[in-house]
Design a protein around this motif. Structure first.
Motif, mmCIF file in Angstrom:
data_model
loop_
_atom_site.group_PDB
_atom_site.id
_atom_site.type_symbol
_atom_site.label_atom_id
_atom_site.label_comp_id
_atom_site.label_asym_id
_atom_site.label_seq_id
_atom_site.Cartn_x
_atom_site.Cartn_y
_atom_site.Cartn_z
ATOM 1 N N SER A 127 15.048 -37.940 -3.439
ATOM 2 C CA SER A 127 15.523 -36.777 -3.271
ATOM 3 C C SER A 127 16.499 -36.069 -4.360
ATOM 4 O O SER A 127 16.918 -35.030 -4.577
ATOM 5 N N ALA A 190 20.159 -33.660 -1.340
ATOM 6 C CA ALA A 190 19.735 -32.766 -2.174
ATOM 7 C C ALA A 190 20.523 -31.263 -2.383
ATOM 8 O O ALA A 190 20.850 -30.835 -3.197
ATOM 9 N N ALA A 195 20.571 -28.582 -7.532
ATOM 10 C CA ALA A 195 19.406 -28.413 -8.234
ATOM 11 C C ALA A 195 19.922 -28.092 -9.622
ATOM 12 O O ALA A 195 20.952 -27.332 -9.850
ATOM 13 N N PHE A 199 15.688 -25.703 -12.465
ATOM 14 C CA PHE A 199 14.780 -26.611 -11.543
ATOM 15 C C PHE A 199 13.604 -25.660 -11.278
ATOM 16 O O PHE A 199 12.359 -26.165 -11.333
ATOM 17 N N GLU A 204 7.917 -31.027 -14.260
ATOM 18 C CA GLU A 204 8.186 -32.645 -13.761
ATOM 19 C C GLU A 204 6.825 -33.333 -13.922
ATOM 20 O O GLU A 204 6.248 -33.165 -13.144
ATOM 21 N N LYS A 313 10.055 -26.485 -1.478
ATOM 22 C CA LYS A 313 11.314 -26.763 -2.133
ATOM 23 C C LYS A 313 11.439 -25.735 -3.207
ATOM 24 O O LYS A 313 12.710 -25.347 -3.888
ATOM 25 N N TYR A 314 10.427 -25.015 -3.846
ATOM 26 C CA TYR A 314 10.489 -23.875 -4.844
ATOM 27 C C TYR A 314 11.026 -22.810 -4.399
ATOM 28 O O TYR A 314 11.669 -21.882 -4.850
ATOM 29 N N ASP A 317 14.561 -23.218 -3.274
ATOM 30 C CA ASP A 317 15.194 -23.787 -4.118
ATOM 31 C C ASP A 317 16.173 -24.874 -3.869
ATOM 32 O O ASP A 317 17.257 -25.015 -4.313
ATOM 33 N N ASP A 319 16.012 -28.857 -4.688
ATOM 34 C CA ASP A 319 15.370 -29.953 -5.578
ATOM 35 C C ASP A 319 15.325 -31.430 -4.719
ATOM 36 O O ASP A 319 15.864 -31.909 -5.367
ATOM 37 N N ASP A 320 14.342 -31.357 -3.854
ATOM 38 C CA ASP A 320 13.895 -32.429 -3.497
ATOM 39 C C ASP A 320 12.885 -32.934 -4.321
ATOM 40 O O ASP A 320 11.669 -33.015 -4.283
ATOM 41 N N THR A 321 13.481 -33.792 -5.547
ATOM 42 C CA THR A 321 12.605 -34.015 -6.629
ATOM 43 C C THR A 321 11.474 -34.699 -6.403
ATOM 44 O O THR A 321 10.383 -34.296 -7.034
ATOM 45 N N GLU A 400 21.009 -34.572 -17.663
ATOM 46 C CA GLU A 400 19.664 -34.380 -17.523
ATOM 47 C C GLU A 400 18.756 -34.032 -18.971
ATOM 48 O O GLU A 400 17.715 -33.651 -19.048
#
Length: 449
Positions: A127, A190, A195, A199, A204, A313-314, A317, A319-321, A400
């Motif tokens: 996450s 998260a 984020a 993000f 990704e 998640k989008y 907003d 960022d649970d990657t 990042e």
């Protein structure tokens, strides 16, 4: 002078012990498998960090479990409330070679449960992939296992735990303390480690899809030990958990790709293997409690639901990657509900709604779910916030955008550096930069024609 070992107690069962030894090794292998899975999913410059986060969980989780974790999770209950064990067995005190848990040596049972603790905290790293510091992660691992995971393990896995003894909810192999808990904790962390600025716009792309597949393959192999080993026996229940694990994964691998095809027009390799993980997540709490039809239905449902859940998640907003919330949180929730619907009374004598048991068991499952969500989210948020404010948890923003965080590299970029120097007159230290330089060169050649 050598002396013969003391004989094992009459309750000792060598066959079940051998099976649990094998299952324990399989469960411990899951964390290196997770390291490959997560490592292949992130950008190249973060792969080593993700691998190190999993192995840090292996090291510090092992030592914490030996020192105090096992005693708090499985020691005699304090006060009879089923909330936590006592300190009788710190540093594995008063546990010898002939000490049994049921009919299995306690050393073996403790190590089996240790594997559960390690993989649970390692899951959370997905996450916060690409934005956590190692020192913050290590402190978080120790505090989170001690404050969040260990009490939940006592609630669910210990016979005197309040969820199994007082509430009467069912969880065969860890849907509450492992799957749902890691997903909820991943959400909390998260939110603390905000984020990135870009993000919502950033694409990704996995750096190594074959590595992702290898990681899932190791997880899949280990999951048979995770679920079947939870029977603590080589009898029929273990075999039921074994086949249900396979059926749950297969069912999810049908519906997730269908949803992905409908949403995006394509079926990705990462989506296919992620669907298998979702299926095994959902079947974990149910694998020994439901029949094969229930397992197939569980897989079909969770595949479709999680394929949608990972997109939320989008919208929110967050960022649970690597989709820990969308797969483990949502998948664990679905599996726990399925127990209330499809339990067949095989183990506990309790039947789900669709087998004539009424609404009682389903209600208990929901109470357990709400309790774990509230406990895990609140305490995890506080722990992550304190770690961030003290030792520092979130990496600087520059982390990042720079190629790598130390002198190690996951891949040898000497060829890329030479080619980059040939194209632009400067060294290239990432595959993304190499692609940009080559694209620029090709565009210039097209324009010159």
């Amino acid at each position: 002078m050598n002396t013969a070992p003391a004989p094992m107690p009459a309750a000792y069962d060598s066959g079940d012990t051998a099976w649990l030894l094998a299952s324990t090794a399989m469960v411990l292998l899951m964390t290196p498998g997770l390291a490959f899975f997560y490592g292949g999913m992130v950008r190249t410059k973060h792969i080593l960090m993700m691998i190190k986060m999993s192995f840090a969980a292996l090291a510090f989780g092992t030592l914490l479990w030996w020192a105090i974790g096992y005693s708090l999770a499985f020691g005699p209950d304090v006060g009879g409330a089923g909330l936590i064990g006592n300190l009788d067995h710190v540093f594995m005190r008063d546990i010898g070679l002939n000490t049994l848990t049921g009919h299995i040596p306690t050393y073996v049972y403790s190590t089996f449960q240790m594997g559960f603790a390690i993989i649970t905290v390692a899951l959370i790293s997905g996450s916060i992939a690409d934005r956590a510091t190692m020192k913050g992660w290590i402190v978080f691992v120790v505090l989170w296992l001690l404050i969040v995971y260990i009490p939940l393990a006592h609630w669910v896995f210990d016979p005197d735990g309040w969820i199994v003894k007082h509430l009467g909810a069912l969880d065969f192999a860890g849907g509450l303390p492992v799957e749902l808990n890691s997903g909820v904790a991943g959400l909390a962390v998260a939110l603390v480690l905000r984020a990135p600025r870009d993000f919502a716009r950033r694409e990704e792309r996995p750096n190594n899809i074959p590595l992702v597949v290898i990681g899932v393959g190791l997880l899949w192999f280990g999951w048979f030990g995770f679920n079947s080993g939870s029977a603590l026996s080589d009898q029929g229940t273990a075999s039921a958990a074994f086949i249900n694990t396979q059926l749950g994964a297969a069912g999810a691998m049908v519906t997730w790709p269908l949803v992905e095809k409908w949403r995006t027009g394509t079926v990705t390799t990462v989506g296919v293997v992620s669907s298998a993980v979702a299926g095994m997540v959902a079947i974990t709490p149910a694998c020994g409690e439901i029949d094969t039809l229930g397992a197939v239905i569980t897989g079909l449902v969770v595949g479709a639901v999680c394929a949608f859940a990972i997109t939320l998640k989008y919208r929110f907003d967050v960022d649970d990657t690597l989709d820990v919330v969308g797969v483990h949180g949502v998948g664990g929730l679905i599996g726990l509900i399925m127990v209330g619907l499809f339990a067949t009374a095989r183990i506990s004598g309790k039947k789900g709604l669709f087998h004539g048991g009424g609404w009682g068991l389903l209600g208990k499952q929901l109470v357990a779910v709400v309790s774990v969500i509230a406990f895990s989210f609140l305490l995890t948020w506080i722990i992550a916030k304190l770690v961030h404010l003290t030792v520092g948890f979130r990496a600087e923003d520059e982390y990042e955008s720079v190629p790598g965080t130390d002198r190690e590299r996951a891949y040898d970029f000497q060829t890329a550096e030479r080619l980059g120097a040939l194209v632009s007159g400067k060294a290239v230290t990432s595959d993304d930069e190499l692609v940009r330089q080559i694209t620029k060169l090709l565009r210039a050649r097209e324009e010159s024609k």
